[in-house]
Design a protein around this motif. Structure first.
Motif, mmCIF file in Angstrom:
data_model
loop_
_atom_site.group_PDB
_atom_site.id
_atom_site.type_symbol
_atom_site.label_atom_id
_atom_site.label_comp_id
_atom_site.label_asym_id
_atom_site.label_seq_id
_atom_site.Cartn_x
_atom_site.Cartn_y
_atom_site.Cartn_z
ATOM 1 N N ASP A 167 1.149 4.668 -1.039
ATOM 2 C CA ASP A 167 0.218 5.784 -1.526
ATOM 3 C C ASP A 167 0.848 6.993 -1.964
ATOM 4 O OD1 ASP A 167 0.911 7.079 0.720
ATOM 5 O OD2 ASP A 167 -0.619 6.602 1.901
ATOM 6 N N GLU A 168 0.087 7.867 -2.349
ATOM 7 C CA GLU A 168 0.681 8.860 -3.178
ATOM 8 C C GLU A 168 1.318 9.679 -2.150
ATOM 9 O OE1 GLU A 168 -0.982 13.222 -5.228
ATOM 10 O OE2 GLU A 168 -2.561 11.565 -4.582
ATOM 11 N N GLY A 169 1.208 9.911 -0.848
ATOM 12 C CA GLY A 169 2.064 10.612 -0.033
ATOM 13 C C GLY A 169 3.245 9.861 0.377
ATOM 14 N N ALA B 224 4.721 8.027 -1.929
ATOM 15 C CA ALA B 224 5.414 8.128 -3.439
ATOM 16 C C ALA B 224 6.072 9.644 -3.745
ATOM 17 C CB ALA B 224 4.405 7.683 -4.615
ATOM 18 N N ARG B 225 5.063 10.765 -3.160
ATOM 19 C CA ARG B 225 5.714 12.015 -2.993
ATOM 20 C C ARG B 225 7.016 12.304 -2.255
ATOM 21 N NH1 ARG B 225 2.697 15.696 -5.905
ATOM 22 N NH2 ARG B 225 0.741 14.947 -6.699
ATOM 23 N N ARG B 226 6.762 11.658 -1.053
ATOM 24 C CA ARG B 226 7.904 11.951 -0.192
ATOM 25 C C ARG B 226 9.029 11.125 -0.787
ATOM 26 N NH1 ARG B 226 10.131 14.847 3.635
ATOM 27 N NH2 ARG B 226 11.427 13.534 5.045
ATOM 28 N N ASP C 20 1.000 -1.173 0.008
ATOM 29 C CA ASP C 20 -0.061 0.044 -0.056
ATOM 30 C C ASP C 20 0.784 1.417 0.208
ATOM 31 O OD1 ASP C 20 0.844 -0.405 2.673
ATOM 32 O OD2 ASP C 20 -0.727 0.152 3.504
#
Length: 126
Positions: free
Chosen positions: A69-71, A73-75, A67
């Motif tokens: 998530d976008e957060g 991945a952005r981090r 899992d």
């Protein structure tokens, strides 16, 4: 404290060497087993279905992080931008270890560069 493995960590612990066995037992006794393996790491550590038996056996005992998530991945993207080195998968490994975790790696250079910008991530060299 979470222990996160990159592909070098997976490959080492899946090995049949005495050192790998001792390290697995040490991690169990220190209470950091099972380690976490972000699912993209599988792309790097699985190569040949006929030769991956030891790796698959190890992975069955790990927590596979599916899992992302976008957060996260952005981090990971932010860490990679700041470090100016390391692969996207390396950056995901470090991001999954935040905050307060450790990464077990054979690639100390790239992982350490990423961890230098992370929140309280330690790097353990194999």
């Amino acid at each position: 404290m979470a222990l996160v493995l990159d592909s070098g960590g997976v490959s080492f612990l899946a090995g049949r060497s005495r050192g790998a066995g001792v390290l697995r037992l040490t991690l169990v006794s220190e209470g950091v087993w099972p380690p976490l393996v972000p699912s993209p790491v599988l792309v790097e550590c699985l190569r040949d279905p006929g030769r991956d038996a030891n790796t698959n056996c190890l992975l069955k005992s790990c927590g596979i992080v599916t899992d992302i998530d976008e957060g996260v991945a952005r981090r990971a993207a932010w860490l990679r931008t700041r470090a100016r080195r390391g692969s996207a998968i390396d950056a995901l490994v470090v991001a999954c270890a935040e905050p307060g975790g450790s990464v077990l790696t054979g690639d100390r250079g790239d992982i350490s560069a990423l961890a230098a910008h992370a929140r309280d991530v330690r790097v353990e060299q194999i």
